[in-house]
Design an enzyme around this catalytic site. Structure first.
Site, short mmCIF file in Angstrom:
data_model
loop_
_atom_site.label_atom_id
_atom_site.label_comp_id
_atom_site.label_asym_id
_atom_site.label_seq_id
_atom_site.Cartn_x
_atom_site.Cartn_y
_atom_site.Cartn_z
N SER A 178 62.31 -44.14 78.90
CA SER A 178 62.02 -42.65 78.96
C SER A 178 63.11 -42.11 80.07
O SER A 178 63.05 -42.84 81.28
CB SER A 178 60.70 -42.23 78.90
OG SER A 178 60.43 -40.83 79.13
N TYR A 191 51.94 -42.75 82.23
CA TYR A 191 52.84 -42.96 81.37
C TYR A 191 54.35 -43.18 81.97
O TYR A 191 55.03 -44.27 81.74
CB TYR A 191 53.16 -41.76 80.37
CG TYR A 191 54.31 -42.00 79.44
CD1 TYR A 191 54.16 -42.67 78.07
CD2 TYR A 191 55.34 -41.29 79.51
CE1 TYR A 191 55.19 -42.45 77.36
CE2 TYR A 191 56.43 -41.15 78.72
CZ TYR A 191 56.31 -41.85 77.48
OH TYR A 191 57.22 -41.79 76.78
#
Length: 287
Positions: A178, A191
């Protein structure tokens, strides 16, 4: 082509990782405009988190390029059945299995089922993930941190571990990291940490497998319109999602899937390993 899809009303889903069938508008995740050219003809692929979003677009894109696909998903049965239908509509074989990739026992059994169904494995796409917003790290639940790490990084490791005996020279692994691995995210601390771990895992495994001529790469999406967004954020944040990127809009799964096709194809990326592609709307990254 995707700019007209940008108006998104406030919405919220109360389960992770969310359902594509409940999103308004539906993401562009069916690769309707992609013209296959046989880049993956005869290949056999596993896609985790393949029921919806980026995973659905990847599965369909692989099918359009000639691959058979085996999909792992958590429990979104309706979404998974639709993805299977769309893959089969491209003339390719597809099957699915539901479970938790963070459970090594499930990961092992799913890989064996995939190998039996497909007749081998050439490509692993690690894409399953979850995220839970938390704006005060002092209040984060230990169980949340453990859950996020189990799904996002341990699940990738278990899948790679059990797939490796089936891979051969020319096989590929593509991991979904990400943009948050590079710039962080103040409300997704755990995360973002898992996505940084995926980045290091990708580079390290690529170095280990180079002598076997197995390539390992990653894709680091930015803000993409997937079920994880309404399942993670407030309705107001969902409405603004992606607006702060240089392109001033959210991305669509169909805009990410070509990166996975590129990295899975020896015709395109045979000299690329340990690298990451960034479909993120122009957000600057380092490393």
């Amino acid at each position: 082509m995707y700019e007209e899809m940008q108006k998104v009303p406030p919405q919220k889903q109360d389960r992770q990782p969310g359902l594509e069938s409940e999103m308004t508008p539906k993401p562009a995740a069916e690769m309707r405009h992609w013209k296959g050219s046989g880049k993956l003809a005869g290949r056999k692929a596993i896609v985790t988190g393949g029921d919806s979003g980026i995973g659905r677009a990847v599965a369909i894109g692989f099918a359009k390029e000639g691959a058979d696909v085996f999909i792992l998903y958590k429990d979104e049965h309706e979404d998974a059945a639709e993805t299977k239908r769309l893959v089969e509509a491209e003339g390719r074989r597809c099957d699915t299995v539901a479970g938790d990739v963070g459970d090594p026992g499930f990961a092992r059994s799913a890989v064996e089922k995939a190998a039996a169904f497909l007749g081998g494995i050439d490509i692993l796409v690690n894409n399953a993930g979850e995220q839970h917003e938390n704006k005060d790290f002092a209040t984060i639940e230990e169980a949340q941190v453990e859950r996020t790490f189990r799904t996002n990084i341990l699940g990738y490791m278990w899948m790679a571990k059990y797939v490796l005996p089936h891979l051969k020279e020319g096989s590929t692994i593509v991991n979904t990291t990400s943009v948050t691995a590079y710039r962080g995210s103040p409300h997704l601390v755990d995360y973002s940490a898992t996505k940084g771990a995926i980045l290091a895992f990708t580079r390290s495994l690529a170095a280990q497998l180079a002598e076997r001529k197995i390539r390992v790469n990653g894709v680091a999406p930015g803000p993409i319109w997937t079920p994880l967004i309404p399942a993670s954020f407030s309705p107001e944040e969902v409405e603004k999602h992606g607006g702060s990127t240089p392109l001033e809009r959210r991305g669509q799964p169909d805009e990410c899937a070509p990166a996975y096709i590129f990295l899975a194809s020896d015709a395109d990326s045979s000299y690329i390993t340990g690298q990451v592609i960034h479909p993120n709307g122009g957000e600057p990254v380092n490393g």
